[in-house]
Design a protein around this motif. Structure first.
Motif, PDB file in Angstrom:
ATOM      1  N   ARG A  43      43.415  28.739  62.008  1.00  0.00           N
ATOM      2  CA  ARG A  43      43.674  27.357  62.407  1.00  0.00           C
ATOM      3  C   ARG A  43      43.070  26.379  61.409  1.00  0.00           C
ATOM      4  O   ARG A  43      43.197  25.181  61.547  1.00  0.00           O
ATOM      5  N   HIS A  44      42.391  26.913  60.407  1.00  0.00           N
ATOM      6  CA  HIS A  44      41.775  26.093  59.357  1.00  0.00           C
ATOM      7  C   HIS A  44      41.833  26.901  58.072  1.00  0.00           C
ATOM      8  O   HIS A  44      41.654  28.121  58.084  1.00  0.00           O
ATOM      9  N   GLY A  45      42.091  26.224  56.976  1.00  0.00           N
ATOM     10  CA  GLY A  45      42.116  26.941  55.717  1.00  0.00           C
ATOM     11  C   GLY A  45      42.296  26.017  54.538  1.00  0.00           C
ATOM     12  O   GLY A  45      42.386  24.800  54.680  1.00  0.00           O
ATOM     13  N   PHE A  46      42.326  26.631  53.365  1.00  0.00           N
ATOM     14  CA  PHE A  46      42.510  25.874  52.130  1.00  0.00           C
ATOM     15  C   PHE A  46      42.934  26.819  51.016  1.00  0.00           C
ATOM     16  O   PHE A  46      42.832  28.041  51.126  1.00  0.00           O
ATOM     17  N   HIS A  47      43.404  26.203  49.956  1.00  0.00           N
ATOM     18  CA  HIS A  47      43.758  26.918  48.735  1.00  0.00           C
ATOM     19  C   HIS A  47      42.946  26.267  47.622  1.00  0.00           C
ATOM     20  O   HIS A  47      42.995  25.054  47.445  1.00  0.00           O
ATOM     21  N   ALA A  48      42.173  27.055  46.916  1.00  0.00           N
ATOM     22  CA  ALA A  48      41.323  26.538  45.842  1.00  0.00           C
ATOM     23  C   ALA A  48      41.802  27.060  44.498  1.00  0.00           C
ATOM     24  O   ALA A  48      42.202  28.219  44.383  1.00  0.00           O
ATOM     25  N   THR A  49      41.745  26.192  43.506  1.00  0.00           N
ATOM     26  CA  THR A  49      41.989  26.580  42.124  1.00  0.00           C
ATOM     27  C   THR A  49      40.668  26.427  41.392  1.00  0.00           C
ATOM     28  O   THR A  49      40.079  25.335  41.380  1.00  0.00           O
ATOM     29  N   MET A  50      40.211  27.528  40.817  1.00  0.00           N
ATOM     30  CA  MET A  50      38.936  27.540  40.105  1.00  0.00           C
ATOM     31  C   MET A  50      39.186  27.905  38.649  1.00  0.00           C
ATOM     32  O   MET A  50      39.987  28.795  38.364  1.00  0.00           O
ATOM     33  N   THR A  51      38.475  27.246  37.764  1.00  0.00           N
ATOM     34  CA  THR A  51      38.550  27.593  36.355  1.00  0.00           C
ATOM     35  C   THR A  51      37.214  28.188  35.950  1.00  0.00           C
ATOM     36  O   THR A  51      36.165  27.537  36.070  1.00  0.00           O
ATOM     37  N   ALA A  52      37.266  29.431  35.487  1.00  0.00           N
ATOM     38  CA  ALA A  52      36.048  30.120  35.056  1.00  0.00           C
ATOM     39  C   ALA A  52      35.625  29.605  33.684  1.00  0.00           C
ATOM     40  O   ALA A  52      36.439  29.088  32.914  1.00  0.00           O
ATOM     41  N   GLN A  53      34.356  29.778  33.397  1.00  0.00           N
ATOM     42  CA  GLN A  53      33.891  29.544  32.031  1.00  0.00           C
ATOM     43  C   GLN A  53      34.739  30.421  31.107  1.00  0.00           C
ATOM     44  O   GLN A  53      35.197  31.496  31.533  1.00  0.00           O
ATOM     45  N   PRO A  54      34.987  29.999  29.876  1.00  0.00           N
ATOM     46  CA  PRO A  54      35.837  30.782  28.976  1.00  0.00           C
ATOM     47  C   PRO A  54      35.421  32.262  28.911  1.00  0.00           C
ATOM     48  O   PRO A  54      34.252  32.584  28.716  1.00  0.00           O
ATOM     49  N   GLY A  55      36.400  33.125  29.161  1.00  0.00           N
ATOM     50  CA  GLY A  55      36.169  34.562  29.120  1.00  0.00           C
ATOM     51  C   GLY A  55      35.509  35.151  30.352  1.00  0.00           C
ATOM     52  O   GLY A  55      35.242  36.351  30.404  1.00  0.00           O
ATOM     53  N   LYS A  56      35.263  34.343  31.377  1.00  0.00           N
ATOM     54  CA  LYS A  56      34.560  34.809  32.585  1.00  0.00           C
ATOM     55  C   LYS A  56      35.491  35.004  33.775  1.00  0.00           C
ATOM     56  O   LYS A  56      35.031  35.191  34.896  1.00  0.00           O
ATOM     57  N   GLY A  57      36.806  34.992  33.555  1.00  0.00           N
ATOM     58  CA  GLY A  57      37.749  35.146  34.660  1.00  0.00           C
ATOM     59  C   GLY A  57      37.581  36.447  35.411  1.00  0.00           C
ATOM     60  O   GLY A  57      37.595  36.472  36.646  1.00  0.00           O
ATOM     61  N   ASP A  58      37.410  37.556  34.689  1.00  0.00           N
ATOM     62  CA  ASP A  58      37.218  38.854  35.355  1.00  0.00           C
ATOM     63  C   ASP A  58      35.956  38.849  36.204  1.00  0.00           C
ATOM     64  O   ASP A  58      35.947  39.366  37.325  1.00  0.00           O
ATOM     65  N   GLU A  59      34.896  38.262  35.677  1.00  0.00           N
ATOM     66  CA  GLU A  59      33.629  38.203  36.409  1.00  0.00           C
ATOM     67  C   GLU A  59      33.770  37.346  37.667  1.00  0.00           C
ATOM     68  O   GLU A  59      33.252  37.700  38.731  1.00  0.00           O
ATOM     69  N   LEU A  60      34.498  36.241  37.554  1.00  0.00           N
ATOM     70  CA  LEU A  60      34.730  35.383  38.715  1.00  0.00           C
ATOM     71  C   LEU A  60      35.531  36.117  39.788  1.00  0.00           C
ATOM     72  O   LEU A  60      35.186  36.080  40.969  1.00  0.00           O
ATOM     73  N   VAL A  61      36.589  36.802  39.380  1.00  0.00           N
ATOM     74  CA  VAL A  61      37.402  37.566  40.339  1.00  0.00           C
ATOM     75  C   VAL A  61      36.545  38.620  41.034  1.00  0.00           C
ATOM     76  O   VAL A  61      36.573  38.751  42.264  1.00  0.00           O
ATOM     77  N   GLU A  62      35.780  39.367  40.287  1.00  0.00           N
ATOM     78  CA  GLU A  62      34.920  40.414  40.861  1.00  0.00           C
ATOM     79  C   GLU A  62      33.917  39.812  41.847  1.00  0.00           C
ATOM     80  O   GLU A  62      33.688  40.342  42.933  1.00  0.00           O
ATOM     81  N   PHE A  63      33.335  38.695  41.466  1.00  0.00           N
ATOM     82  CA  PHE A  63      32.375  38.007  42.331  1.00  0.00           C
ATOM     83  C   PHE A  63      33.027  37.615  43.658  1.00  0.00           C
ATOM     84  O   PHE A  63      32.485  37.869  44.727  1.00  0.00           O
TER      85      PHE A  63
END
Length: 101
Positions: free
Chosen positions: A4-24
């Protein structure tokens, strides 16, 4: 249980840190919270440092209650160094679909 509540977030990782962000994010404690009924992590096909999160909660109160905990505050503090700037949030309440995994 329905969201009944939610959101969609767009996050930009530090350069080259996308995999680390996804894993986190895939190890986030909200994945184990019964009030969080949808937690989907995705990424841009064209920019691996752009990561998307869709969350659905049983209520806004449940979401607020979870993010007021020390565990959630520690998560947010650990998340910040992975991000390049502010995340963008859109109002979204997941209503159904097909599980991806």
């Amino acid at each position: 249980m329905n969201a009944r509540h939610g959101f969609h977030a767009t996050m930009t990782a530090q350069p080259g840190k996308g995999d680390e962000l996804v894993e986190f994010l895939l190890n986030a404690p909200s994945l184990h919270n019964d009030d969080c009924v949808v937690f989907l992590v995705g990424r841009s096909a064209g920019d691996p440092d752009t990561v998307f999160v869709t969350e659905g909660w049983t209520s806004q109160e449940a979401h607020s209650r979870f993010f007021a905990t020390e565990e959630a505050q520690a998560l947010v503090a650990k998340l910040q160094p992975l991000l390049a700037g502010e995340s963008a949030y859109l109002d979204e309440v997941p209503v159904g679909g097909k599980p991806a995994f």
